[in-house]
Scaffold this motif. Sequence first.
Motif, PDB file in Angstrom:
ATOM      1  N   ILE A  48       9.819 -34.189 -51.110  1.00 10.06           N
ATOM      2  CA  ILE A  48       9.018 -34.805 -50.048  1.00 10.06           C
ATOM      3  C   ILE A  48       8.512 -36.151 -50.552  1.00 10.06           C
ATOM      4  N   ASP A  49       8.651 -37.180 -49.707  1.00 14.28           N
ATOM      5  CA  ASP A  49       8.209 -38.526 -50.075  1.00 14.28           C
ATOM      6  C   ASP A  49       7.015 -38.946 -49.227  1.00 14.28           C
ATOM      7  N   THR A  50       5.827 -39.014 -49.867  1.00 18.25           N
ATOM      8  CA  THR A  50       4.646 -39.500 -49.168  1.00 18.25           C
ATOM      9  C   THR A  50       4.079 -40.692 -49.928  1.00 18.25           C
ATOM     10  N   VAL A 140       9.081 -47.537 -59.300  1.00 15.14           N
ATOM     11  CA  VAL A 140       8.594 -48.647 -58.486  1.00 15.14           C
ATOM     12  C   VAL A 140       9.238 -48.564 -57.103  1.00 15.14           C
ATOM     13  N   SER A 141       8.743 -49.405 -56.200  1.00 16.17           N
ATOM     14  CA  SER A 141       9.314 -49.447 -54.864  1.00 16.17           C
ATOM     15  C   SER A 141       9.268 -50.892 -54.392  1.00 16.17           C
ATOM     16  N   ASN A 142      10.308 -51.293 -53.697  1.00 17.29           N
ATOM     17  CA  ASN A 142      10.402 -52.661 -53.162  1.00 17.29           C
ATOM     18  C   ASN A 142      10.477 -53.717 -54.257  1.00 17.29           C
ATOM     19  N   PHE A 143      11.005 -53.340 -55.413  1.00 17.32           N
ATOM     20  CA  PHE A 143      11.176 -54.310 -56.487  1.00 17.32           C
ATOM     21  C   PHE A 143      12.572 -54.931 -56.398  1.00 17.32           C
ATOM     22  N   ASN A 162      13.785 -46.852 -58.386  1.00 17.01           N
ATOM     23  CA  ASN A 162      13.373 -47.966 -57.534  1.00 17.01           C
ATOM     24  C   ASN A 162      13.693 -47.584 -56.099  1.00 17.01           C
ATOM     25  N   GLN A 163      12.632 -47.420 -55.282  1.00 16.54           N
ATOM     26  CA  GLN A 163      12.813 -47.009 -53.880  1.00 16.54           C
ATOM     27  C   GLN A 163      12.756 -48.262 -53.001  1.00 16.54           C
ATOM     28  N   VAL A 164      13.865 -48.571 -52.343  1.00 10.30           N
ATOM     29  CA  VAL A 164      13.951 -49.812 -51.556  1.00 10.30           C
ATOM     30  C   VAL A 164      14.602 -49.542 -50.198  1.00 10.30           C
ATOM     31  N   TRP A 189      14.928 -46.167 -48.706  1.00 10.62           N
ATOM     32  CA  TRP A 189      13.985 -45.926 -47.586  1.00 10.62           C
ATOM     33  C   TRP A 189      14.548 -46.504 -46.289  1.00 10.62           C
ATOM     34  N   SER A 190      14.049 -45.969 -45.187  1.00  9.34           N
ATOM     35  CA  SER A 190      14.655 -46.265 -43.866  1.00  9.34           C
ATOM     36  C   SER A 190      16.166 -46.115 -43.891  1.00  9.34           C
ATOM     37  N   PRO A 191      16.675 -45.013 -44.471  1.00  9.83           N
ATOM     38  CA  PRO A 191      18.139 -44.845 -44.542  1.00  9.83           C
ATOM     39  C   PRO A 191      18.763 -44.816 -43.144  1.00  9.83           C
ATOM     40  N   LEU A 192      18.004 -44.348 -42.153  1.00 11.67           N
ATOM     41  CA  LEU A 192      18.547 -44.238 -40.792  1.00 11.67           C
ATOM     42  C   LEU A 192      18.196 -45.460 -39.951  1.00 11.67           C
ATOM     43  N   MET A 193      17.859 -46.554 -40.623  1.00  8.29           N
ATOM     44  CA  MET A 193      17.571 -47.809 -39.930  1.00  8.29           C
ATOM     45  C   MET A 193      16.492 -47.595 -38.857  1.00  8.29           C
ATOM     46  N   PRO A 230      15.465 -39.405 -45.382  1.00 14.90           N
ATOM     47  CA  PRO A 230      15.304 -39.594 -43.937  1.00 14.90           C
ATOM     48  C   PRO A 230      14.007 -38.959 -43.437  1.00 14.90           C
ATOM     49  N   LYS A 231      13.387 -39.638 -42.476  1.00 16.06           N
ATOM     50  CA  LYS A 231      12.160 -39.113 -41.865  1.00 16.06           C
ATOM     51  C   LYS A 231      12.476 -38.558 -40.485  1.00 16.06           C
ATOM     52  N   SER A 232      11.930 -37.400 -40.184  1.00 19.32           N
ATOM     53  CA  SER A 232      11.924 -36.924 -38.805  1.00 19.32           C
ATOM     54  C   SER A 232      10.766 -35.956 -38.630  1.00 19.32           C
ATOM     55  N   VAL A 233      10.235 -35.931 -37.416  1.00 16.51           N
ATOM     56  CA  VAL A 233       9.230 -34.923 -37.086  1.00 16.51           C
ATOM     57  C   VAL A 233       9.851 -33.885 -36.140  1.00 16.51           C
ATOM     58  N   THR A 234      11.157 -34.025 -35.904  1.00 16.22           N
ATOM     59  CA  THR A 234      11.858 -33.172 -34.943  1.00 16.22           C
ATOM     60  C   THR A 234      12.650 -32.119 -35.711  1.00 16.22           C
ATOM     61  N   GLU A 235      12.308 -30.850 -35.488  1.00 15.51           N
ATOM     62  CA  GLU A 235      12.898 -29.804 -36.329  1.00 15.51           C
ATOM     63  C   GLU A 235      14.427 -29.828 -36.322  1.00 15.51           C
TER      64      GLU A 235
HETATM   65  P1  NDP Z   1      14.288 -43.563 -41.096  1.00 16.06           P
HETATM   66  O1  NDP Z   1      15.329 -44.589 -41.332  1.00 16.06           O
HETATM   67  O2  NDP Z   1      14.295 -42.315 -41.892  1.00 16.06           O
HETATM   68  O3  NDP Z   1      14.296 -43.246 -39.548  1.00 16.06           O
HETATM   69  C1  NDP Z   1      13.320 -42.436 -38.937  1.00 16.06           C
HETATM   70  C2  NDP Z   1      13.496 -42.536 -37.430  1.00 16.06           C
HETATM   71  O4  NDP Z   1      14.776 -42.034 -37.068  1.00 16.06           O
HETATM   72  C3  NDP Z   1      12.485 -41.749 -36.650  1.00 16.06           C
HETATM   73  O5  NDP Z   1      12.215 -42.452 -35.461  1.00 16.06           O
HETATM   74  C4  NDP Z   1      13.216 -40.450 -36.348  1.00 16.06           C
HETATM   75  O6  NDP Z   1      12.737 -39.885 -35.143  1.00 16.06           O
HETATM   76  C5  NDP Z   1      14.639 -40.922 -36.183  1.00 16.06           C
HETATM   77  N1  NDP Z   1      15.625 -39.912 -36.616  1.00 16.06           N
HETATM   78  C6  NDP Z   1      15.541 -39.077 -37.676  1.00 16.06           C
HETATM   79  N2  NDP Z   1      16.628 -38.317 -37.777  1.00 16.06           N
HETATM   80  C7  NDP Z   1      17.444 -38.662 -36.758  1.00 16.06           C
HETATM   81  C8  NDP Z   1      18.713 -38.210 -36.325  1.00 16.06           C
HETATM   82  N3  NDP Z   1      19.343 -37.251 -36.988  1.00 16.06           N
HETATM   83  N4  NDP Z   1      19.260 -38.796 -35.235  1.00 16.06           N
HETATM   84  C9  NDP Z   1      18.610 -39.775 -34.566  1.00 16.06           C
HETATM   85  N5  NDP Z   1      17.404 -40.242 -34.930  1.00 16.06           N
HETATM   86  C10 NDP Z   1      16.819 -39.692 -36.015  1.00 16.06           C
HETATM   87  O7  NDP Z   1      12.884 -44.351 -41.227  1.00 16.06           O
HETATM   88  P2  NDP Z   1      11.642 -44.427 -42.164  1.00 16.06           P
HETATM   89  O8  NDP Z   1      11.216 -45.842 -42.102  1.00 16.06           O
HETATM   90  O9  NDP Z   1      10.650 -43.386 -41.852  1.00 16.06           O
HETATM   91  O10 NDP Z   1      12.182 -44.188 -43.677  1.00 16.06           O
HETATM   92  C11 NDP Z   1      12.287 -42.919 -44.266  1.00 16.06           C
HETATM   93  C12 NDP Z   1      11.214 -42.710 -45.325  1.00 16.06           C
HETATM   94  O11 NDP Z   1      11.286 -43.704 -46.333  1.00 16.06           O
HETATM   95  C13 NDP Z   1       9.788 -42.865 -44.803  1.00 16.06           C
HETATM   96  O12 NDP Z   1       9.373 -41.782 -43.997  1.00 16.06           O
HETATM   97  C14 NDP Z   1       9.036 -43.015 -46.098  1.00 16.06           C
HETATM   98  O13 NDP Z   1       8.897 -41.769 -46.743  1.00 16.06           O
HETATM   99  C15 NDP Z   1       9.988 -43.933 -46.871  1.00 16.06           C
HETATM  100  N6  NDP Z   1       9.624 -45.360 -46.696  1.00 16.06           N
HETATM  101  C16 NDP Z   1       9.169 -46.037 -47.812  1.00 16.06           C
HETATM  102  C17 NDP Z   1       8.808 -47.357 -47.727  1.00 16.06           C
HETATM  103  C18 NDP Z   1       8.328 -48.048 -48.947  1.00 16.06           C
HETATM  104  O14 NDP Z   1       7.824 -49.177 -48.833  1.00 16.06           O
HETATM  105  N7  NDP Z   1       8.459 -47.474 -50.112  1.00 16.06           N
HETATM  106  C19 NDP Z   1       8.875 -48.108 -46.456  1.00 16.06           C
HETATM  107  C20 NDP Z   1       9.418 -47.331 -45.348  1.00 16.06           C
HETATM  108  C21 NDP Z   1       9.777 -46.022 -45.493  1.00 16.06           C
HETATM  109  P3  NDP Z   1      11.789 -38.548 -35.062  1.00 16.06           P
HETATM  110  O15 NDP Z   1      10.871 -38.547 -36.231  1.00 16.06           O
HETATM  111  O16 NDP Z   1      11.080 -38.755 -33.757  1.00 16.06           O
HETATM  112  O17 NDP Z   1      12.710 -37.371 -35.045  1.00 16.06           O
END
Ligand code: NDP
Length: 275
Positions: A48-50, A140-143, A162-164, A189-193, A230-235
């Motif tokens: 888990i990444d918080t 580190v992150s964003n380096f 390094n988390q970027v 981070w933001s792997p799913l754009m 990847p982040k999602s709040v959708t199970e």
């Molecule tokens: P992601 O690229 O992971 O995309 C998340 C978005 O994509 C949400 O809107 C989510 O919707 C949607 N999504 C998730 N799964 C799917 C799917 N299978 N199909 C379609 N849409 C989908 O974005 P984040 O920017 O959240 O990056 C991921 C994580 O990286 C962050 O949560 C955080 O932990 C980390 N991060 C770190 C940063 C840093 O500076 N170190 C900066 C930014 C992020 P929904 O939730 O509504 O399902």
Amino acid sequence: MTQHIADTTVLHNGVKMPWLGLGVWQTKDGDEVIRSVKAAIQAGYRSIDTAAAYNNESGVGAAIKESGVSRDELFITTKVWNADQGYDSTLRAFEESRRKLGLDVIDLYLIHWPVKGKYKDTWRALEKLYRDGAVRAIGVSNFQVHHLEDVLSGSEIVPMVNQVECHPRLTQQELRSFCKSHQIQLEAWSPLMQGNLDIPVLTELAAKYGKSPAQIILRWDLQNGIVTIPKSVTESRIRENGNVFDFTLSDEDIAKLDALNENHRFGPDPDNFNF
Ligand code: NDP
């Protein structure tokens, strides 16, 4: 080749870190983050990444306790926020994160952004936490490359991670090869754009492999040796994003995804941010 959701990379200090984790940026503290983290653990995620800045460490901590999975099977990352950088203030911020998470030991502690004039003092605090055994790994992150070179000069410990921002439109080739040559694990981070998945090549590959566009990108991360969160709040999406260990992209298709690079950032530029 990674074949299971709990498969790990081995950081340069020997600590094992899962290739796949759940991101919780913008996930609300309380019920939302508790449900997301529990759904991820139920689906087999072990990482888990918080971050302190996400204001949901308490909920992450509660979910870990309620998950029924033992602490030592989980890998928990948190990060020191920019306003807390500096030696003493980082040590204080760490105590606060540890208290909110309800954990004695954090698996990975990261400097969230390279705050000018401060990140080297912050790094010394992370080195102390590591030596004290309060964290199992530091990074580190964003380096960018020049930030890493700066930290490497005069520091005793090479960052383990390094988390970027990294995805097919920002493939970070130069940073990836620099990190590889210093045994620094790259994490995307933001792997799913941030959900902007409507790209013809992704749609085409999704149809070819019988997977979703999100799954195609996450598999591309894994086959490139990139840890992904990847982040999602959708199970259903949390399960979908974890279900990327039963297929392999061909070298040709990996190259097609690499070719989508246009150095496009959805997030801030680490060389030009003001927070
Ligand atoms: P992601 O690229 O992971 O995309 C998340 C978005 O994509 C949400 O809107 C989510 O919707 C949607 N999504 C998730 N799964 C799917 C799917 N299978 N199909 C379609 N849409 C989908 O974005 P984040 O920017 O959240 O990056 C991921 C994580 O990286 C962050 O949560 C955080 O932990 C980390 N991060 C770190 C940063 C840093 O500076 N170190 C900066 C930014 C992020 P929904 O939730 O509504 O399902």
